[in-house]
Design a protein around this motif. Structure first.
Motif, mmCIF file in Angstrom:
data_model
loop_
_atom_site.group_PDB
_atom_site.id
_atom_site.type_symbol
_atom_site.label_atom_id
_atom_site.label_comp_id
_atom_site.label_asym_id
_atom_site.label_seq_id
_atom_site.Cartn_x
_atom_site.Cartn_y
_atom_site.Cartn_z
ATOM 1 N N GLU A 78 0.855 -1.191 0.000
ATOM 2 C CA GLU A 78 0.000 0.000 0.000
ATOM 3 C C GLU A 78 0.891 1.241 0.000
ATOM 4 O O GLU A 78 0.626 2.212 -0.687
ATOM 5 N N ARG A 96 -7.793 2.668 13.060
ATOM 6 C CA ARG A 96 -8.676 1.540 12.786
ATOM 7 C C ARG A 96 -8.745 0.583 13.986
ATOM 8 O O ARG A 96 -9.757 -0.090 14.196
ATOM 9 N N PHE A 117 -12.110 3.967 3.672
ATOM 10 C CA PHE A 117 -10.888 4.460 4.286
ATOM 11 C C PHE A 117 -11.331 5.307 5.460
ATOM 12 O O PHE A 117 -12.263 6.116 5.330
ATOM 13 N N THR A 118 -10.684 5.140 6.621
ATOM 14 C CA THR A 118 -11.100 5.950 7.775
ATOM 15 C C THR A 118 -10.758 7.426 7.547
ATOM 16 O O THR A 118 -11.333 8.292 8.173
ATOM 17 N N MET A 156 -9.869 10.000 1.266
ATOM 18 C CA MET A 156 -9.367 8.975 0.338
ATOM 19 C C MET A 156 -10.469 8.196 -0.383
ATOM 20 O O MET A 156 -10.182 7.425 -1.300
HETATM 21 N N1 LUZ Z 1 -5.511 2.198 4.329
HETATM 22 C C1 LUZ Z 1 -5.771 3.451 4.679
HETATM 23 C C2 LUZ Z 1 -6.261 1.185 4.744
HETATM 24 O O1 LUZ Z 1 -5.036 4.352 4.300
HETATM 25 N N2 LUZ Z 1 -6.848 3.716 5.435
HETATM 26 C C3 LUZ Z 1 -7.666 2.757 5.891
HETATM 27 O O2 LUZ Z 1 -8.641 3.036 6.564
HETATM 28 C C4 LUZ Z 1 -7.360 1.422 5.542
HETATM 29 N N3 LUZ Z 1 -8.108 0.420 5.985
HETATM 30 C C5 LUZ Z 1 -7.778 -0.811 5.658
HETATM 31 C C6 LUZ Z 1 -6.673 -1.040 4.866
HETATM 32 N N4 LUZ Z 1 -5.933 -0.060 4.408
#
Ligand code: LUZ
Ligand code: MOS
Length: 760
Positions: free
Chosen positions: A238, A316, A445-446, A450
């Motif tokens: 990521e 999260r 995305f929290t 995004m």
């Molecule tokens: N990546 C992110 C994530 O930037 N924000 C998130 O909330 C998230 N949640 C799960 C996996 N990657």
């Protein structure tokens, strides 16, 4: 023309990659043909976890045949900075090193072998400094990567005072290596001018583009990133695909030649971050009916040496601190602690699993001390419609009880329980354990910003269709879902759609393929693009067919019709092309409704939640500590699954990956920050012999959310958290052997830990 009267069934198990995979023709990064003149990069990284660089000697290495250049931070034309959320991480170390594996130098050579040999000839002297590997030690030294965070609902202190039962304890979960089949890597080629094209094995092409531009000191439009597909990511790509792409781009910038770097497995294990290990404390209060009245969690996240995505992962954890339960009084406090380990990062679940393990431990502990089965406490506290989470959102279309009761009924839980009790009464040295694991996972995305995506659609003049989105195929089947979305929008066959690579010049400013939201976000953007073209075609048909309006026009089975008028898709496109109608469109989507106020910790951050329940059954060999899983039986909330085969694959894979994290994957660093589990012989991931003997998945078919693509709910991360049930089913088997056994709530539950616990 004639119309086929029998309506064709919608495809619900289609995987465009399957024929390629099973015949070995799938193209990954390393399968790209190499251009003549390609150079190879390799990193020299620190062997010391914390210290000052005193001397670097590259003379011997530079003199070796085939070595073109050895790059240090001094050669970086832009900023030596790759931090994604917080600018706290250099691409190449300057004066200090902060973990074993931090890149110091980049070797560029004519061959991989030359780069490898040069690497071994480099000498760097480092004066050691204090090394911290434990998050609680870091906390005591106030070593934080970001500000501590608290989520709060109600008043826990007042509530504990009124509780019949209060229990406190600790829980910890270990890290997890991603073990994507394809290691990290990238290939950069000069575009002729100063611009550079990069093929990267990344979940986040825009993150790569942004980071490369920053480090090279150029604007983003000079950097093109292209991704065909990647061989697994699981969160590990990521953010952490960016350094390698930046390195090859830097190599290309400085040599004006193509530069490639694909990490060896050993390098990848050493240099990249993993799932954040957590150490946590809990306090749980229940009333006389076992209703959880109050819960407090304190979470110490092992972030490693730089922030990377840890601050977002910490969020999260808080969002999922109460898993699938309603708790009216909650206080969840989390600390992102800086240690001298490689910066830890996203891993399927993104801090959610770490948080959920803690409340499951608290419930298990409470149940044990109260002398009741843990599942009775779990069941008594499941979320109901309209319940409020600590972050202010209320449940809608809550399926927690629905999944639980279906699992209990469909898998004959009462009978299972009786069978296990009988087995345990009859067997002295093998014992069985049962455990329930309910899940509730928030989709979006929290970071609200995004949650957006774009897509590009071309209908060619021969009526074939090409689509581009921001989604990255990493084995999760999103390519198939994108093709399904376009095919169903136009009412044509999947075979008529070509999905293009993910490329930053076609689809810009993408969010990474992450957070289980890839199919939703990109699929909705794709629908928007398709619909724009459809609307133009409809407007044309209104004129062409002299209709009153366009409401009756249908796109189905390769035919467009309105009452008694029909035209084949191919004929319509040809006609529209002749009439100079725009057959291309760019779609955009931003998740509606969601918002979150970071200052108050309240809002409506998730588009929807995904629910499910798993029932675990394991057998422990009480002489050896070995164990096996007899069965995992699941009822999962798919909404209306748009692709049952792909979705089933996600449940099975996620389950087993979560079980690996909870039982056998033991990531070990010593006190010097040395990775002891440094290869796949001493870091064990689940294989075909360790998966449960039976895995059953029942599709809870529900309405599904409008915010899910084709009402098919996100499925990437949620099933990983079923794996937590593995820990508790083993704990229950141990307790069947020794009711006074110590359960430490310290995952993974390896065979060694089982054995120690059996005789504790
Ligand atoms: N990546 C992110 C994530 O930037 N924000 C998130 O909330 C998230 N949640 C799960 C996996 N990657
Ligand atoms: Mo992820 S942990 O959805 O990259």
């Amino acid at each position: 023309m004639t119309i086929n009267a029998t309506k064709k069934k919608k495809k619900t198990s289609f995987n465009v990659d399957a024929p390629l995979h099973v015949t070995g023709r799938t193209q990954y990064l390393d399968d790209l043909p190499e251009l003549a003149g390609t150079l190879y990069a390799k990193v020299y990284y620190s062997r010391v976890a914390h210290g000052l660089i005193e001397a670097i000697d590259t003379a011997k290495a530079m003199a070796m045949p085939g070595v073109v250049r050895i790059i240090s931070h001094k050669d970086i034309p832009g900023e030596n900075q790759i931090g994604g959320i917080i600018p706290d991480e250099p691409l190449l170390a300057e004066e200090e090193v902060h973990f074993i594996g931090i890149p110091i130098l980049l070797i560029i050579a004519e061959t991989e072998v030359a780069a490898h040999k040069a690497c071994e000839a480099i000498e760097v002297q480092i004066k050691p400094k204090r090394i911290i590997t434990d998050p609680i030690v870091a906390y005591e030294h106030k070593e934080f990567l970001s500000a501590p965070k608290t989520f709060q609902l109600g008043d826990t202190e007042a509530a504990f005072a009124k509780c019949e039962h209060v229990f406190e304890g600790t829980a910890e979960s270990g890290g997890q290596e991603h073990v994507y089949l394809e290691p990290q890597g990238a290939y950069a080629i000069p575009n002729g001018d100063k611009s550079i094209k990069i093929y990267s094995s990344t979940q986040g092409p825009t993150a790569v583009q942004r980071t490369v531009a920053k480090v090279l000191g150029v604007s983003m439009n000079q950097i093109e990133v292209d991704v065909n597909r990647i061989g697994g990511g699981f969160g590990g790509k990521e953010d952490q695909a960016s350094p390698w792409a930046t390195m090859v781009a830097l190599g290309t910038y400085l040599t004006n030649r193509p530069v490639k770097y694909i990490l060896e497995r050993g390098e990848d294990l050493q240099m990249t971050g993993k799932r954040n290990p957590y150490k946590s404390r809990y306090k749980i209060g229940l009333d006389k009916d076992y209703k959880i009245i109050a819960f407090e969690g304190k979470y110490f996240q092992n972030g490693g040496a730089a922030a990377d995505l840890s601050p977002a992962i910490l969020d999260r954890t808080l969002f999922h601190a109460t898993n699938s339960y309603f708790v009216p009084n909650v206080k969840a406090e989390a600390f992102s602690c800086r240690t001298n380990l490689p910066p830890n990062t996203a891993f399927r679940g993104f801090g959610g699993p770490q948080g959920m393990f803690v409340i499951e431990s608290a419930i298990h502990d409470a149940a044990r001390q109260l002398g009741v089965a843990p599942h009775l406490i779990q069941e008594a506290n499941l979320l109901q419609e309209g319940d409020e989470f600590s972050y202010g959102q209320k449940t809608e279309d809550c399926e927690a009880n629905h999944c639980w009761s279906q699992a209990k009924k469909n898998y004959n839980f009462e009978q299972l329980q009786a069978e296990v009790a009988q087995y345990n009464a009859e067997n002295k040295y093998t014992k069985k354990g049962l455990a329930f694991m309910p899940i509730c996972f928030g989709i979006s995305f929290t970071n609200t910003m995004m949650n957006n995506a774009r897509a590009l659609v071309h209908v060619y003049s021969d009526a074939s269709v090409g689509i581009s989105t921001g989604a990255i195929e990493m084995g999760q089947g999103v390519s198939s879902k994108m093709i399904q979305v376009a095919a169903s929008s136009f009412g044509i066959e999947e075979e008529q759609i070509k999905l293009e690579t993910t490329n930053t010049t076609r689809v810009a400013n993408t969010s990474p393929s992450a957070a289980s939201a890839t199919a939703d976000l990109n699929g909705k953007a794709l629908q928007d693009a398709c619909n724009q073209i459809i609307e133009r075609l409809k407007d044309f048909l209104v004129e062409h067919w002299e209709l009153k309006d366009k409401t009756s026009i249908l796109f189905e089975e390769n035919t467009i019709s309105a009452s008694d008028k029909h035209i084949a898709w191919e004929d319509l496109i040809q006609l529209a092309f002749q009439k100079r109608i725009n057959l291309s469109a760019k779609g955009h989507y931003a998740t509606p409704r969601i918002h979150f106020d970071k200052a108050t910790g309240k809002g409506h951050p998730f588009a929807y939640h995904v629910y499910g329940t798993a029932i675990f059954r394991s057998t422990v060999d009480c002489i050896r500590g070995n164990y096996e899983f007899d069965a995992v039986q699941i009822v999962h909330d798919f909404g209306t699954s748009m692709n049952r085969a792909v979705d089933l694959g996600q449940i099975e894979g996620g389950l087993v990956q979560g079980m690996g994290w909870m039982t056998m994957e033991e990531l070990i660093y010593d006190e010097k920050g040395v990775l002891k589990s440094s290869n796949l012989a001493n870091y064990k991931i689940p294989d075909i012999y360790s998966v449960p003997k039976e895995v059953s998945v029942q599709y809870l078919e529900t309405e599904g959310s409008e915010l899910a693509i084709l009402k098919s709910k996100a499925v990437g991360e949620p099933p990983l958290m079923y794996g937590i049930g593995a820990y508790f089913s083993l704990a229950n088997a141990i307790l069947a052997f020794n009711e006074n056994a110590k359960i430490t709530y310290s995952a993974p539950m390896t065979t060694e830990k089982v054995l120690l616990s059996l005789y504790s």
